[in-house]
Design an enzyme around this catalytic site. Structure first.
Site: not given
Ligand code: NCD
Ligand code: ZN
Length: 348
Positions: A15, A17, A103, A140, A178, A251
């Site tokens: 996971h 970003h 997702k 999520h 998460h 995450d």
């Molecule tokens: C994530 C993001 O900034 O893209 N933020 C987070 O707090 N985890 C989005 C997400 O995974 O919920």
């Molecule tokens: Zn995330």
């Protein structure tokens, strides 16, 4: 006899970003150094919602890899953003193009989730196609109902939505992303082999006090928000249990430091810079370092039907201090624990 070094099969981050453009170029090498593969989240603006968009984004991720040496063979595993309009045909195309999952963001639950699903009844055909095609649903798991306390949103999501999803789609592969609560841990343990969960380093290391100690701490703010100590302990027990339903997903969610240190500060912890070191600290404190490899390198690959990685990497017990700030395009990025000393260090 404490370990002074630990060699693991190369791990994966299930996971992550990565953002886009200059931000992508800034953060990708940190993940690629540590992880052979990562599941890349589709919450760009606009979202990555079609196989065409995912193929273009994948190419941009590949182009951001180091040209040679560590990380040059990093493999992004692409996902699509489930929307109210995702068709069964898009799911079939996704399967054919090697997309690993869709997702599910309940609309409004988190960063860039406004294109998310407003009601699960709109995505029944897509979910049915995913179940048939063997494409995973990455969830999520938080309700967006403003009546529900922020700290209860995961537990309420399980009750209100996840139980029904599992009943209606018994053959759907689902990852509760998460997880942050005892209820999440318990649900996944009992839900059978088609349900798994990822666990982040910040939810294993910290409880919600971290957000409020010594003044408001925006770098400890992420979604789902950190929970109480009771929940943190349940997560540590799960991650270090050796059960295959729990695996690594950082995450890691980079935001410019100025946008976190700000009224209405953005949610997300940047952990990719030292993710494995942070997990090693958790496993060591729990007396379970020998179980880190399965959590980081085997369980996720096995669940997703991917081959386990070849090759290894080594962590050494060697104190080092995290930088205060990292470059992030025109901005700066503050890693979680900036300026603090970590006990474990990834060997070059
Ligand atoms: C994530 C993001 O900034 O893209 N933020 C987070 O707090 N985890 C989005 C997400 O995974 O919920
Ligand atoms: Zn995330």
């Amino acid at each position: 006899m404490p370990f002074d070094s630990l060699t693991l099969t190369r791990p994966d981050d299930f996971h992550l970003h990565l953002r886009d453009g200059a931000a992508l170029a800034a953060v990708l090498p940190h993940s690629a150094r540590q992880f052979a593969r990562a599941i890349v989240m589709p919450n760009l603006r606009p979202p990555v919602a079609t196989v065409g968009q995912a193929a273009a984004y994948r190419q941009r991720v590949l182009d951001a890899r180091p040209r040679e040496g560590a990380g040059s063979d990093f493999e992004p595993l692409m996902t699509l953003y489930l929307t109210d309009r995702t068709s069964a045909d898009e799911v079939r195309r996704a399967k054919a193009q090697g997309i690993v999952g869709f997702k599910l963001y309940p609309a409004g639950a988190t960063t860039h989730s406004d294109a998310g699903v407003t009601d699960l009844k709109h995505v029944q055909a897509a979910l049915d196609a995913m179940q048939r095609e063997g494409v995973a649903l990455l969830v999520h798991g938080e309700v967006v109902d403003p009546e529900v306390d922020v700290f209860d949103r995961e537990a309420v999501f399980i009750e209100r939505h996840l139980l029904a999803l599992r009943r209606d789609f018994p053959a759907l592969k689902m990852v509760l992303e998460h997880i942050t609560t005892r209820e999440g841990v318990q649900y996944v343990a009992e839900a059978g082999p088609l349900t798994a969960a990822t666990i982040t380093p910040q939810h294993l290391l910290y409880n919600r006090n971290a957000i409020f100690s010594g003044g408001l701490q925006p770098h400890w703010y992420c979604l789902p928000v950190l929970k109480s100590e009771e929940h943190r302990r349940a997560l540590v027990a799960a991650a270090t249990s050796g059960k295959p339903c729990y695996f690594l997903g950082t995450d890691s969610a980079p935001h410019a430091a100025a946008l976190k240190e700000h009224a209405g500060g953005h949610a997300g912890c940047y952990t990719a810079f030292s993710a494995l070191e942070l997990y090693a600290e958790v496993f060591e404190a729990a007396g379970a370092l020998e179980r880190l490899e399965a959590f980081a390198s085997f369980h996720g690959a096995d669940f997703h039907g991917l081959p386990r990685n070849r090759g290894t990497l080594t962590l050494r017990r060697e104190p080092w201090t995290l930088p205060e700030r990292l470059p992030f395009g025109d901005a700066e990025l503050k890693p979680l624990r900036a300026g603090e000393t970590l006990a474990w260090r990834l060997a070059d």
